[in-house]
Design a protein around this motif. Structure first.
Motif, PDB file in Angstrom:
ATOM      1  N   TYR A  37       0.835  -1.198   0.000  1.00 58.89           N
ATOM      2  CA  TYR A  37       0.000   0.000   0.000  1.00 58.89           C
ATOM      3  C   TYR A  37       0.873   1.253   0.000  1.00 58.89           C
ATOM      4  O   TYR A  37       2.034   1.233   0.427  1.00 58.89           O
ATOM      5  CB  TYR A  37      -0.923   0.000   1.214  1.00 58.89           C
ATOM      6  CG  TYR A  37      -1.890  -1.160   1.228  1.00 58.89           C
ATOM      7  CD1 TYR A  37      -3.120  -1.074   0.598  1.00 58.89           C
ATOM      8  CD2 TYR A  37      -1.542  -2.359   1.857  1.00 58.89           C
ATOM      9  CE1 TYR A  37      -4.001  -2.150   0.596  1.00 58.89           C
ATOM     10  CE2 TYR A  37      -2.418  -3.440   1.861  1.00 58.89           C
ATOM     11  CZ  TYR A  37      -3.640  -3.321   1.230  1.00 58.89           C
ATOM     12  OH  TYR A  37      -4.498  -4.393   1.231  1.00 58.89           O
ATOM     13  N   VAL A  38       0.276   2.338  -0.454  1.00 60.17           N
ATOM     14  CA  VAL A  38       0.958   3.623  -0.415  1.00 60.17           C
ATOM     15  C   VAL A  38       1.158   4.018   1.050  1.00 60.17           C
ATOM     16  O   VAL A  38       0.219   3.920   1.851  1.00 60.17           O
ATOM     17  CB  VAL A  38       0.132   4.688  -1.164  1.00 60.17           C
ATOM     18  CG1 VAL A  38       0.760   6.066  -1.012  1.00 60.17           C
ATOM     19  CG2 VAL A  38      -0.002   4.314  -2.640  1.00 60.17           C
ATOM     20  N   GLY A  61       0.954   5.540   4.467  1.00 60.83           N
ATOM     21  CA  GLY A  61      -0.041   6.439   5.025  1.00 60.83           C
ATOM     22  C   GLY A  61      -1.428   6.284   4.440  1.00 60.83           C
ATOM     23  O   GLY A  61      -2.363   6.957   4.892  1.00 60.83           O
ATOM     24  N   ARG A  62      -1.593   5.395   3.465  1.00 59.91           N
ATOM     25  CA  ARG A  62      -2.905   5.172   2.832  1.00 59.91           C
ATOM     26  C   ARG A  62      -3.208   3.681   2.927  1.00 59.91           C
ATOM     27  O   ARG A  62      -2.706   2.869   2.142  1.00 59.91           O
ATOM     28  CB  ARG A  62      -2.887   5.615   1.359  1.00 59.91           C
ATOM     29  CG  ARG A  62      -2.465   7.050   1.155  1.00 59.91           C
ATOM     30  CD  ARG A  62      -3.560   8.016   1.546  1.00 59.91           C
ATOM     31  NE  ARG A  62      -4.748   7.820   0.753  1.00 59.91           N
ATOM     32  CZ  ARG A  62      -4.940   8.379  -0.459  1.00 59.91           C
ATOM     33  NH1 ARG A  62      -3.993   9.146  -1.004  1.00 59.91           N
ATOM     34  NH2 ARG A  62      -6.063   8.179  -1.123  1.00 59.91           N
ATOM     35  N   ARG A  63      -4.052   3.314   3.875  1.00 55.45           N
ATOM     36  CA  ARG A  63      -4.272   1.900   4.166  1.00 55.45           C
ATOM     37  C   ARG A  63      -5.038   1.179   3.072  1.00 55.45           C
ATOM     38  O   ARG A  63      -5.046  -0.039   3.012  1.00 55.45           O
ATOM     39  CB  ARG A  63      -5.027   1.752   5.491  1.00 55.45           C
ATOM     40  CG  ARG A  63      -4.270   2.253   6.697  1.00 55.45           C
ATOM     41  CD  ARG A  63      -5.045   2.110   7.987  1.00 55.45           C
ATOM     42  NE  ARG A  63      -5.367   0.719   8.255  1.00 55.45           N
ATOM     43  CZ  ARG A  63      -6.594   0.226   8.232  1.00 55.45           C
ATOM     44  NH1 ARG A  63      -7.621   1.005   7.930  1.00 55.45           N
ATOM     45  NH2 ARG A  63      -6.806  -1.041   8.511  1.00 55.45           N
ATOM     46  N   ARG A  64      -5.724   1.891   2.195  1.00 54.77           N
ATOM     47  CA  ARG A  64      -6.552   1.247   1.176  1.00 54.77           C
ATOM     48  C   ARG A  64      -6.061   1.499  -0.251  1.00 54.77           C
ATOM     49  O   ARG A  64      -6.581   0.887  -1.180  1.00 54.77           O
ATOM     50  CB  ARG A  64      -7.999   1.721   1.306  1.00 54.77           C
ATOM     51  CG  ARG A  64      -8.639   1.330   2.633  1.00 54.77           C
ATOM     52  CD  ARG A  64     -10.116   1.643   2.669  1.00 54.77           C
ATOM     53  NE  ARG A  64     -10.707   1.217   3.924  1.00 54.77           N
ATOM     54  CZ  ARG A  64     -11.100  -0.010   4.208  1.00 54.77           C
ATOM     55  NH1 ARG A  64     -10.946  -0.954   3.292  1.00 54.77           N
ATOM     56  NH2 ARG A  64     -11.621  -0.321   5.377  1.00 54.77           N
ATOM     57  N   LEU A  65      -5.124   2.386  -0.415  1.00 50.84           N
ATOM     58  CA  LEU A  65      -4.626   2.698  -1.755  1.00 50.84           C
ATOM     59  C   LEU A  65      -3.471   1.760  -2.087  1.00 50.84           C
ATOM     60  O   LEU A  65      -2.387   1.847  -1.498  1.00 50.84           O
ATOM     61  CB  LEU A  65      -4.174   4.159  -1.820  1.00 50.84           C
ATOM     62  CG  LEU A  65      -3.745   4.667  -3.201  1.00 50.84           C
ATOM     63  CD1 LEU A  65      -4.870   4.502  -4.214  1.00 50.84           C
ATOM     64  CD2 LEU A  65      -3.291   6.119  -3.124  1.00 50.84           C
ATOM     65  N   LYS A  79      -0.388   0.243  -3.900  1.00 50.76           N
ATOM     66  CA  LYS A  79       0.753   0.720  -4.677  1.00 50.76           C
ATOM     67  C   LYS A  79       1.210  -0.320  -5.692  1.00 50.76           C
ATOM     68  O   LYS A  79       1.561  -0.001  -6.834  1.00 50.76           O
ATOM     69  CB  LYS A  79       1.901   1.076  -3.736  1.00 50.76           C
ATOM     70  CG  LYS A  79       3.165   1.544  -4.434  1.00 50.76           C
ATOM     71  CD  LYS A  79       4.259   1.840  -3.420  1.00 50.76           C
ATOM     72  CE  LYS A  79       5.552   2.263  -4.098  1.00 50.76           C
ATOM     73  NZ  LYS A  79       6.635   2.527  -3.096  1.00 50.76           N
TER      74      LYS A  79
END
Length: 480
Positions: free
Chosen positions: A137-138, A140-144, A146
Motif C-alpha cells: 500500500y501507499v 499512510g494510505r491503508r486502502r490505496l 501501490k
C-alpha cells in the motif's frame, strides 16, 4: 533514486518469502498437524513418537463455525437496487463456490487475495492463497494499493507477475539456487511482450484481510486457539498414558521373593545360577502361587482420570469464550435448551460475523468495482463502490421462527421484497423470479381472465346460456 520494477519484484518476493512460514504454520494447525508440547523430557522419552499423529483438533472447528455463516448472495448499487451484471460475473467465475474457500483461508492465515483480470475469455475473478500473493500500500494510505505480486511454480521454473497501476511486469526464473528473474518468454512465440500496460489503471490484486487493526497485521482466527490446543493435546496424552497403566486397580505381592528359575550347565546339568522369571506370563494367565509363609496380596486403587477430563473441559470452555464460538459447536450436545437460550448462546458469533461482513464486504465491493472497470463500465463501477454486499443472515433459525418473524414484519407494512431478502439462502435472482410470478398472477386477474378464476360475470352471454341450459333440465322431484 527510484526503485526499478525488478528491484520492487525482488523486494516484494522477499517479503512474501518471510510471510510463508507463518501461513504454513496456521495451515498445518488447521489440519491438526501439531507437535506434542508442554511435556517433560522424561515423558517424551517414555512415550517416544506414540502421540505424533494425535490431535484433538479445535483449530478447525473455530474457523469452520465462522465461514459457514459468511455467504455473500449479491451486490447492491448505490441506489439500493441489485446489480444483475455483477451477479452474472460472480457466477461466471464460479465465485459463489470459490469465495467460501477464500474466506476460509483468510480466517486461517489472516488474509487471502482476489485477482480481477480481462483475459481472452472475458473478465475473470480468481482467489489466491496468502503464500502466493502480496499487496503493498501507499505509505499512510491503508486502502490505496501501490503494487501487487503473484508467484507460482511450474516444474523447474518459477513465475512472478508484478502489478502496478500503469504496468504489468511478467517474470520467470529457474528454481535452482541463484536463479535470476528475467522477462517471461512464454508468450513471445505469440507476439506477446514480457511486460504490458495495465488497462485498468489500478492494481487488480485485492487483499481480503481478517481482523485488521489500524496498526498491526491481519490476524488468524487460530491465534488464540493454538496455545490451548497444545495444552489439550498434552492433557489427552497424559490421560491415555495413565489409562494404559493406571486405569485398573494395581495388585502387588508382599512378603515373597521374586519368582526365579535355575540356570543349568548344558553339558553337566548342574545348577550354575538363577534368573528372574518374566512376569508377562503371570499377567496373561492371571495366576500366581504363593508358597512362602506370610505372603499376601495388596491392592492399590486405580487413578482417577476425571481430573484430566475436567481440565480439558475448562480449556475447551476458554476456547469458546475467547473465540466467541457457541458451545453447541464445541460440546457437541444440547439438552433442553429453549430457543431464546440457544439464540443467546450464538450472540457472540453473530456479532463477530456481522463485523466481518463489513470488513470483507469492503474488499468484495472493490473486487466487483474492478470487474466493472474491466468491462469498461466506469459509472457502474462507481455505483458499486458506494453500494453494499448482500449477505445471508448469519443467524440460524427454524422455519417456524422465520415464518413468525416475517408475519409480524408484514403486519407493520414491511414490503414483500424486504421480507423475501430475510429468508436464508434466497438469492436476488430468486427474488426477481418471485416478483415476476407475482406480476404474472396479478396480470391474469386484471387482464380479462376473471371468468377463468371466478366464473362468468353476471349478465354476460355466457351467464344467459347457462340459465337456458338450467331451464331445459327436468326439475328434481323429491319423494312423496
Amino acid at each position: 533514486m527510484a526503485e526499478t520494477p525488478l528491484q520492487m519484484t525482488e523486494r516484494l518476493y522477499g517479503k512474501l518469502q518471510r510471510r510463508r512460514p507463518n501461513a504454513e504454520k496456521w495451515s498445518r494447525a488447521y489440519e491438526g498437524d501439531r507437535p506434542l508440547l508442554f511435556v517433560s523430557p522424561e515423558f517424551s522419552t517414555q512415550t517416544g513418537g506414540l502421540f505424533d499423529e494425535f490431535s484433538d483438533n479445535w483449530c478447525a472447528v473455530v474457523p469452520d463455525a465462522t465461514v459457514e455463516r459468511l455467504m455473500p448472495l449479491g451486490f447492491r448499487l448505490e441506489d439500493g437496487s441489485i446489480d444483475k451484471d455483477a451477479g452474472k460475473a460472480w457466477r461466471r467465475s464460479e465465485c459463489d463456490v470459490e469465495i467460501g474457500l477464500a474466506l476460509l483461508e483468510a480466517l486461517i492465515t489472516g488474509r487471502s487475495y482476489a485477482l480481477v483480470w480481462n483475459n481472452s475469455s472475458g473478465v475473470e475473478i480468481t482467489f489466491q492463497h496468502a503464500s502466493g500473493a502480496i499487496v503493498e500500500y501507499v505509505p499512510g494510505r491503508r486502502r490505496l494499493r501501490k503494487a501487487g505480486l503473484m508467484t507460482w511454480k511450474d516444474h523447474d521454473t518459477e513465475f512472478a507477475t508484478l502489478f502496478t497501476p500503469t504496468m504489468v511486469y511478467r517474470w520467470q526464473r529457474p528454481t535452482r539456487e541463484g536463479g535470476r528473474w528475467t522477462g517471461r518468454t512464454a508468450g513471445l512465440s505469440r507476439g506477446e511482450p514480457s511486460h504490458i500496460p495495465n488497462p485498468l489503471g489500478v492494481v487488480p490484486l485485492v487483499e481480503l484481510p481478517n481482523r485488521s487493526r489500524l496498526h498491526g497485521k491481519p490476524r488468524s482466527e487460530i491465534a488464540t486457539v493454538l496455545p490451548l490446543q497444545d495444552a489439550v493435546n498434552t492433557l489427552w496424552a497424559h490421560l491415555m498414558t495413565a489409562s494404559d497403566g493406571l486405569a485398573l486397580p494395581a495388585r502387588a505381592v508382599l512378603g515373597m521373593d521374586r519368582p526365579v528359575r535355575e540356570i543349568l550347565d548344558p553339558e553337566t546339568g548342574e545348577v550354575v545360577g538363577e534368573e528372574d522369571l518374566p512376569l508377562d506370563k503371570f499377567r496373561s494367565d492371571r495366576l500366581l502361587w504363593l508358597e512362602k509363609q506370610g505372603a499376601q496380596i495388596a491392592e492399590f486403587s486405580a487413578a482417577n482420570l476425571d481430573n484430566y477430563l475436567r481440565v480439558i473441559a475448562v480449556a475447551v470452555e476458554h476456547i469458546a469464550a475467547q473465540t466467541r464460538t457457541p458451545p453447541s459447536y464445541l460440546a457437541g450436545k444440547l439438552v433442553n435448551v429453549s430457543p431464546d437460550g440457544f439464540a443467546a448462546s450464538e450472540a457472540g458469533l453473530i456479532a463477530k460475523v456481522s463485523e466481518m461482513h463489513r470488513h470483507f464486504g469492503s474488499a468484495l465491493r472493490e473486487v466487483m468495482r474492478l470487474e466493472a472497470l474491466a468491462q469498461g463500465e466506469a459509472r457502474r463501477a462507481e455505483s458499486l463502490a458506494l453500494g453494499s454486499v448482500v449477505w445471508r443472515d448469519p443467524q440460524f433459525r427454524s422455519d417456524a421462527q422465520y415464518s413468525d418473524a416475517l408475519v409480524k414484519l408484514k403486519s407493520i407494512g414491511v414490503p414483500d421484497e424486504a421480507l423475501w431478502e430475510r429468508i436464508p439462502g434466497v438469492t436476488p435472482d430468486e427474488i426477481e423470479r418471485w416478483k415476476t410470478m407475482r406480476t404474472d398472477a396479478a396480470g391474469a386477474i386484471l387482464g380479462g381472465n376473471v371468468a377463468e378464476l371466478f366464473g362468468p360475470k353476471p349478465g354476460s352471454s355466457e351467464d344467459d346460456d347457462q340459465a337456458d341450459d338450467d331451464a331445459s333440465e327436468e326439475p328434481f322431484v323429491g319423494a312423496a
